[in-house]
Design an enzyme around this catalytic site. Sequence first.
Site, PDB file in Angstrom:
ATOM      1  N   CYS A   1     -10.866   2.197   6.861  1.00  0.00           N
ATOM      2  CA  CYS A   1     -11.330   3.116   5.600  1.00  0.00           C
ATOM      3  C   CYS A   1     -12.714   3.961   5.240  1.00  0.00           C
ATOM      4  O   CYS A   1     -12.501   5.146   5.165  1.00  0.00           O
ATOM      5  CB  CYS A   1     -11.321   1.920   4.380  1.00  0.00           C
ATOM      6  SG  CYS A   1     -11.513   0.267   3.789  1.00  0.00           S
ATOM      7  N   CYS A   2     -13.200   3.403   5.534  1.00  0.00           N
ATOM      8  CA  CYS A   2     -14.688   3.699   5.534  1.00  0.00           C
ATOM      9  C   CYS A   2     -15.422   4.574   6.707  1.00  0.00           C
ATOM     10  O   CYS A   2     -15.849   6.067   5.749  1.00  0.00           O
ATOM     11  CB  CYS A   2     -15.826   2.129   5.626  1.00  0.00           C
ATOM     12  SG  CYS A   2     -15.710   1.213   5.068  1.00  0.00           S
TER      13      CYS A   2
ATOM     14  N   HIS B   1     -11.489  -6.876  -5.907  1.00  0.00           N
ATOM     15  CA  HIS B   1     -11.723  -5.684  -5.064  1.00  0.00           C
ATOM     16  C   HIS B   1     -12.168  -4.513  -5.507  1.00  0.00           C
ATOM     17  O   HIS B   1     -12.032  -3.508  -6.541  1.00  0.00           O
ATOM     18  CB  HIS B   1     -10.569  -5.206  -4.380  1.00  0.00           C
ATOM     19  CG  HIS B   1     -10.234  -4.677  -3.295  1.00  0.00           C
ATOM     20  ND1 HIS B   1     -10.561  -3.634  -3.320  1.00  0.00           N
ATOM     21  CD2 HIS B   1     -10.477  -5.197  -2.196  1.00  0.00           C
ATOM     22  CE1 HIS B   1     -10.799  -2.763  -1.807  1.00  0.00           C
ATOM     23  NE2 HIS B   1     -10.673  -4.142  -0.889  1.00  0.00           N
TER      24      HIS B   1
ATOM     25  N   CYS C   1     -17.081   2.362   0.978  1.00  0.00           N
ATOM     26  CA  CYS C   1     -15.533   2.731   0.511  1.00  0.00           C
ATOM     27  C   CYS C   1     -16.422   2.266  -1.210  1.00  0.00           C
ATOM     28  O   CYS C   1     -16.058   3.218  -2.204  1.00  0.00           O
ATOM     29  CB  CYS C   1     -14.896   2.772   0.847  1.00  0.00           C
ATOM     30  SG  CYS C   1     -14.152   2.805   2.030  1.00  0.00           S
TER      31      CYS C   1
ATOM     32  N   GLY D   1      -0.827  -1.688  -6.088  1.00  0.00           N
ATOM     33  CA  GLY D   1      -1.564  -2.747  -6.017  1.00  0.00           C
ATOM     34  C   GLY D   1      -2.789  -2.567  -5.291  1.00  0.00           C
ATOM     35  O   GLY D   1      -3.863  -3.022  -5.775  1.00  0.00           O
ATOM     36  N   HIS D   2      -2.681  -1.070  -4.737  1.00  0.00           N
ATOM     37  CA  HIS D   2      -4.103  -0.602  -4.601  1.00  0.00           C
ATOM     38  C   HIS D   2      -4.172   0.898  -4.669  1.00  0.00           C
ATOM     39  O   HIS D   2      -3.347   2.230  -4.870  1.00  0.00           O
ATOM     40  CB  HIS D   2      -3.845  -0.566  -2.702  1.00  0.00           C
ATOM     41  CG  HIS D   2      -5.800  -0.144  -2.790  1.00  0.00           C
ATOM     42  ND1 HIS D   2      -6.859   0.789  -3.153  1.00  0.00           N
ATOM     43  CD2 HIS D   2      -6.810  -0.769  -2.001  1.00  0.00           C
ATOM     44  CE1 HIS D   2      -8.103   0.608  -2.635  1.00  0.00           C
ATOM     45  NE2 HIS D   2      -8.563  -0.057  -1.792  1.00  0.00           N
TER      46      HIS D   2
ATOM     47  N   GLU E   1     -13.715  -8.931  -0.616  1.00  0.00           N
ATOM     48  CA  GLU E   1     -13.776  -7.933  -0.843  1.00  0.00           C
ATOM     49  C   GLU E   1     -15.208  -6.810  -2.047  1.00  0.00           C
ATOM     50  O   GLU E   1     -14.567  -5.564  -2.920  1.00  0.00           O
ATOM     51  CB  GLU E   1     -13.483  -6.718  -0.078  1.00  0.00           C
ATOM     52  CG  GLU E   1     -13.191  -7.258   0.896  1.00  0.00           C
ATOM     53  CD  GLU E   1     -11.781  -6.126   1.695  1.00  0.00           C
ATOM     54  OE1 GLU E   1     -11.642  -5.606   1.652  1.00  0.00           O
ATOM     55  OE2 GLU E   1     -12.890  -5.578   3.396  1.00  0.00           O
TER      56      GLU E   1
ATOM     57  N   GLU F   1     -19.483  -2.731   0.512  1.00  0.00           N
ATOM     58  CA  GLU F   1     -18.604  -1.219   0.746  1.00  0.00           C
ATOM     59  C   GLU F   1     -18.890  -0.510   0.871  1.00  0.00           C
ATOM     60  O   GLU F   1     -18.864   0.107  -0.043  1.00  0.00           O
ATOM     61  CB  GLU F   1     -16.921  -2.315   0.773  1.00  0.00           C
ATOM     62  CG  GLU F   1     -16.087  -1.629   1.365  1.00  0.00           C
ATOM     63  CD  GLU F   1     -14.579  -1.305   1.872  1.00  0.00           C
ATOM     64  OE1 GLU F   1     -14.303  -2.552   1.605  1.00  0.00           O
ATOM     65  OE2 GLU F   1     -13.535  -0.608   1.673  1.00  0.00           O
TER      66      GLU F   1
ATOM     67  N   HIS G   1       0.504  -1.036  -0.112  1.00  0.00           N
ATOM     68  CA  HIS G   1       0.208  -0.235   0.192  1.00  0.00           C
ATOM     69  C   HIS G   1       0.731   1.053   0.287  1.00  0.00           C
ATOM     70  O   HIS G   1       0.318   2.308   0.530  1.00  0.00           O
ATOM     71  CB  HIS G   1      -1.169   0.189   0.984  1.00  0.00           C
ATOM     72  CG  HIS G   1      -2.253  -0.818   1.082  1.00  0.00           C
ATOM     73  ND1 HIS G   1      -2.123  -1.912   1.591  1.00  0.00           N
ATOM     74  CD2 HIS G   1      -3.261  -0.823   0.770  1.00  0.00           C
ATOM     75  CE1 HIS G   1      -3.073  -2.926   0.794  1.00  0.00           C
ATOM     76  NE2 HIS G   1      -4.165  -2.020   1.161  1.00  0.00           N
TER      77      HIS G   1
HETATM   78 ZN   LIG Z   1     -13.951   1.190   3.110  1.00  0.00          ZN
END
Ligand SMILES: [Zn+2]
Length: 795
Positions: free
Chosen positions: A399-400, A263, A333, A208-209, A315, A331, A159
Amino acid sequence: MKRILTFTAACLMTLAAFAQSYPIQGVPFTSVQLNDDFWAPRLKIHREVTIPIALYQCYNTGRVDNFLKAGRLKEGDFGTEYTFDDTDIYKIIEGASYSLQTHPDKELEAHLDALIYYIGRAQEPDGYLYTARTINPDPAHLHQWVGKERWVKDPDLSHELYNCGHLYEAAAAHYRATGKTSLLDIAVKNADLLVHDFGPGKLELEPGHQIVEMGLAKLYGVTGKKEYLDLAKFFLDARGKKNRKEYSQNHLPVVEQETAVGHAVRAGYMYSGMADVAALLGDEAYIRAIDKIWGDVVGTKLYLTGGVGAVGGHEGYGDPYYLPNMSAYNETCAAIANVYWNYRLFLLHGESKYYDVLERTLYNGLISGISLSGDRFFYPNPLESKGQHSRSAWFGCACCPSNICRFIPSLPGYIYAQKDRRIYVNLFMTNTADLVLEDRKITLEQQTGYPWEGTVRITVRPEQAGTFELAVRIPGWASGTPVPSDLYRYTSKDNVRTTLQINGNKADYTMQDGYAVISRAWQPGDVVTVDFPMTIHKVLANEKVKDDAGRMALERGPIVFCLEWPDNEGVNIRNLLMPQSTALKAVYQQDLLNGVMTLEGTGRNVMQLANGRLKEEPVAIKAIPYYAWANRGRGEMAVWTAYDRKYVKPMAYPTIASQSRLSASRDATDAAAVHDLEMPANSNDHNMSYCHFWPANNTTEWLQYDFKEPTKVSSTEVYWFDDSIQGGGCTVPASWKLYYRDGDEWTEVKAKGEYGIAKDRFNVLAFEPVTTSGLRLEIQLPRRASSGVHEWVVR
Ligand SMILES: [Zn+2]
């Protein structure tokens, strides 16, 4: 002392020289004063409750300390769980910056200054910023997700670039809000390092993300440094070459991707980044790819609530039409990412269908992620519950909440857009907006009781009279199309249509791309009145959606409704039958859930009797907006209700197990699921709730029934939960034992057979009959895995 003019500051001076990138431009949220009854109170709670709480959590959980330690302002090791915990602070700075711009607050601004000072201290001299490494780069000390060298560890895990992306988003917002370059200087130094380290012939790795792509595009927008944009494109084009996997959309080159996989948050950020780069560099291949993927999502993978990412395991996106309700991941996010993506598609194409998806997500599956009080959060947003779901004050992986923090205050920026001589009115909420259209200053005043009422009055006040276009979005729901695909449909056609008037007379307009376009010579004070039909819609899903078969959902305006336990006392939600002919009326309740429209009518309560037969009787039902559920404690909720008797799954008649008081060892999650009388289809059935002990392993755990009265029992049946086939952490136990209460002792039963650990069926154990007040199921977890129980039956 006079500050040295940094490079950033110097290039900001030439900002005006950069043309806007998208064919359509948003009207920034700073030009819009929101004063409605639905959103303005939410933004107020966000300022007064959510941001302070998020800041408190960042201090309390060690997230801020990580920066202090990296900056040698404090001793100690990396002190939080995840390597991306830095981003929570960036996201809160971003949201707080938006908030500052509309509501100046000296104290909050000073708070951000302090955080930015810490961030600056944590940055290494060459621009590298990642507290998980800087605190202690000794390889023996690094978090297991962090590689020995910068950037090169399996990027899904490290990350590092994800952190950079959120830093850039925050920096751009903070600069635009305050005019200060403190965070922007840090971001530019970091981005320059990325430009130095990555690229053809240098490190050729994919992030990656995703989000660094969007972040770089934003940083380009602020600084005009084209190398940032080129690097964003390089990162996108690096995908699908090695480490090929769907999880992080790395299975194919981005321009060859046609369906949404993996994801869901990564996906949404990637598609948004592709839109940014496409718009800024004019890349048609990117646009073709994201258009196609959008068709796949809207046609087969979008929940009625606008949520995306059905599957919890990764996810992310599941197969087409796989849209389970109780285990829906959705999610928060991913909902936010879906808004970002659809907004960008609108800016590219100017069609209202993107806003149909955006509005659906916004009013339903996005704001369901935060409680009405502003201090409790959902990570997944399921469409059905038996009471196993509840909101949390914060999460280890936060994260959310921090994403909600940055999104909510930016909302006024999504209402209007403009292109040449056209103003788009995309969302409806009472506000005043000032914009400049081809050098003409125009003020728009919108007045409406939306989303509860369908009348919208727009007063147009150009500085001088003149000709231009007002394009008013006619939502899909107002013209019989809930989503721009055949994934959902209304049971009947609306016989009332949207009407438009100007100064009380029928308006002259043409329909273009879902917009009613009024072109005329506007006089200051002209009033456009739009009336949307606020019909209560009954919604059916495409037959291919197995989980919604025989079921119906309710909508009115942009709002999706649900049935929740407190409004339907004395009846199990899952026992309800709501025939398609059910008459419903909309009733506004000021005193309920901060003021909501409810839908009321009479349904049928289907009950199971002791002899296994069903009994049916009429019952009053009341539906509330989906976003407002889970604000009154745990209990049943459902968006989709059976209209066909065949699909009512009434609660089973009470049994010894279901009437017992259940207790469990400390590590049990959702223990009550073992006596909910819901029989799973297989051991990996995520649609039924289950009890599990994850992440505990190699320990002895227990479940216990205390009977209402001493009862003679002679057999038990256990259905084990096992998600190891999907890479989950639970498998069948190493062994188990059954004990009965024998005075003050627990004595093992005299088993007449094996203690079975088979998957996908009940493991029956007969034993010599005992009369006892309780049973205890003792479970020995495997050495390197955990276990779970779907159902525990006693006879
Ligand atoms: Zn999240």
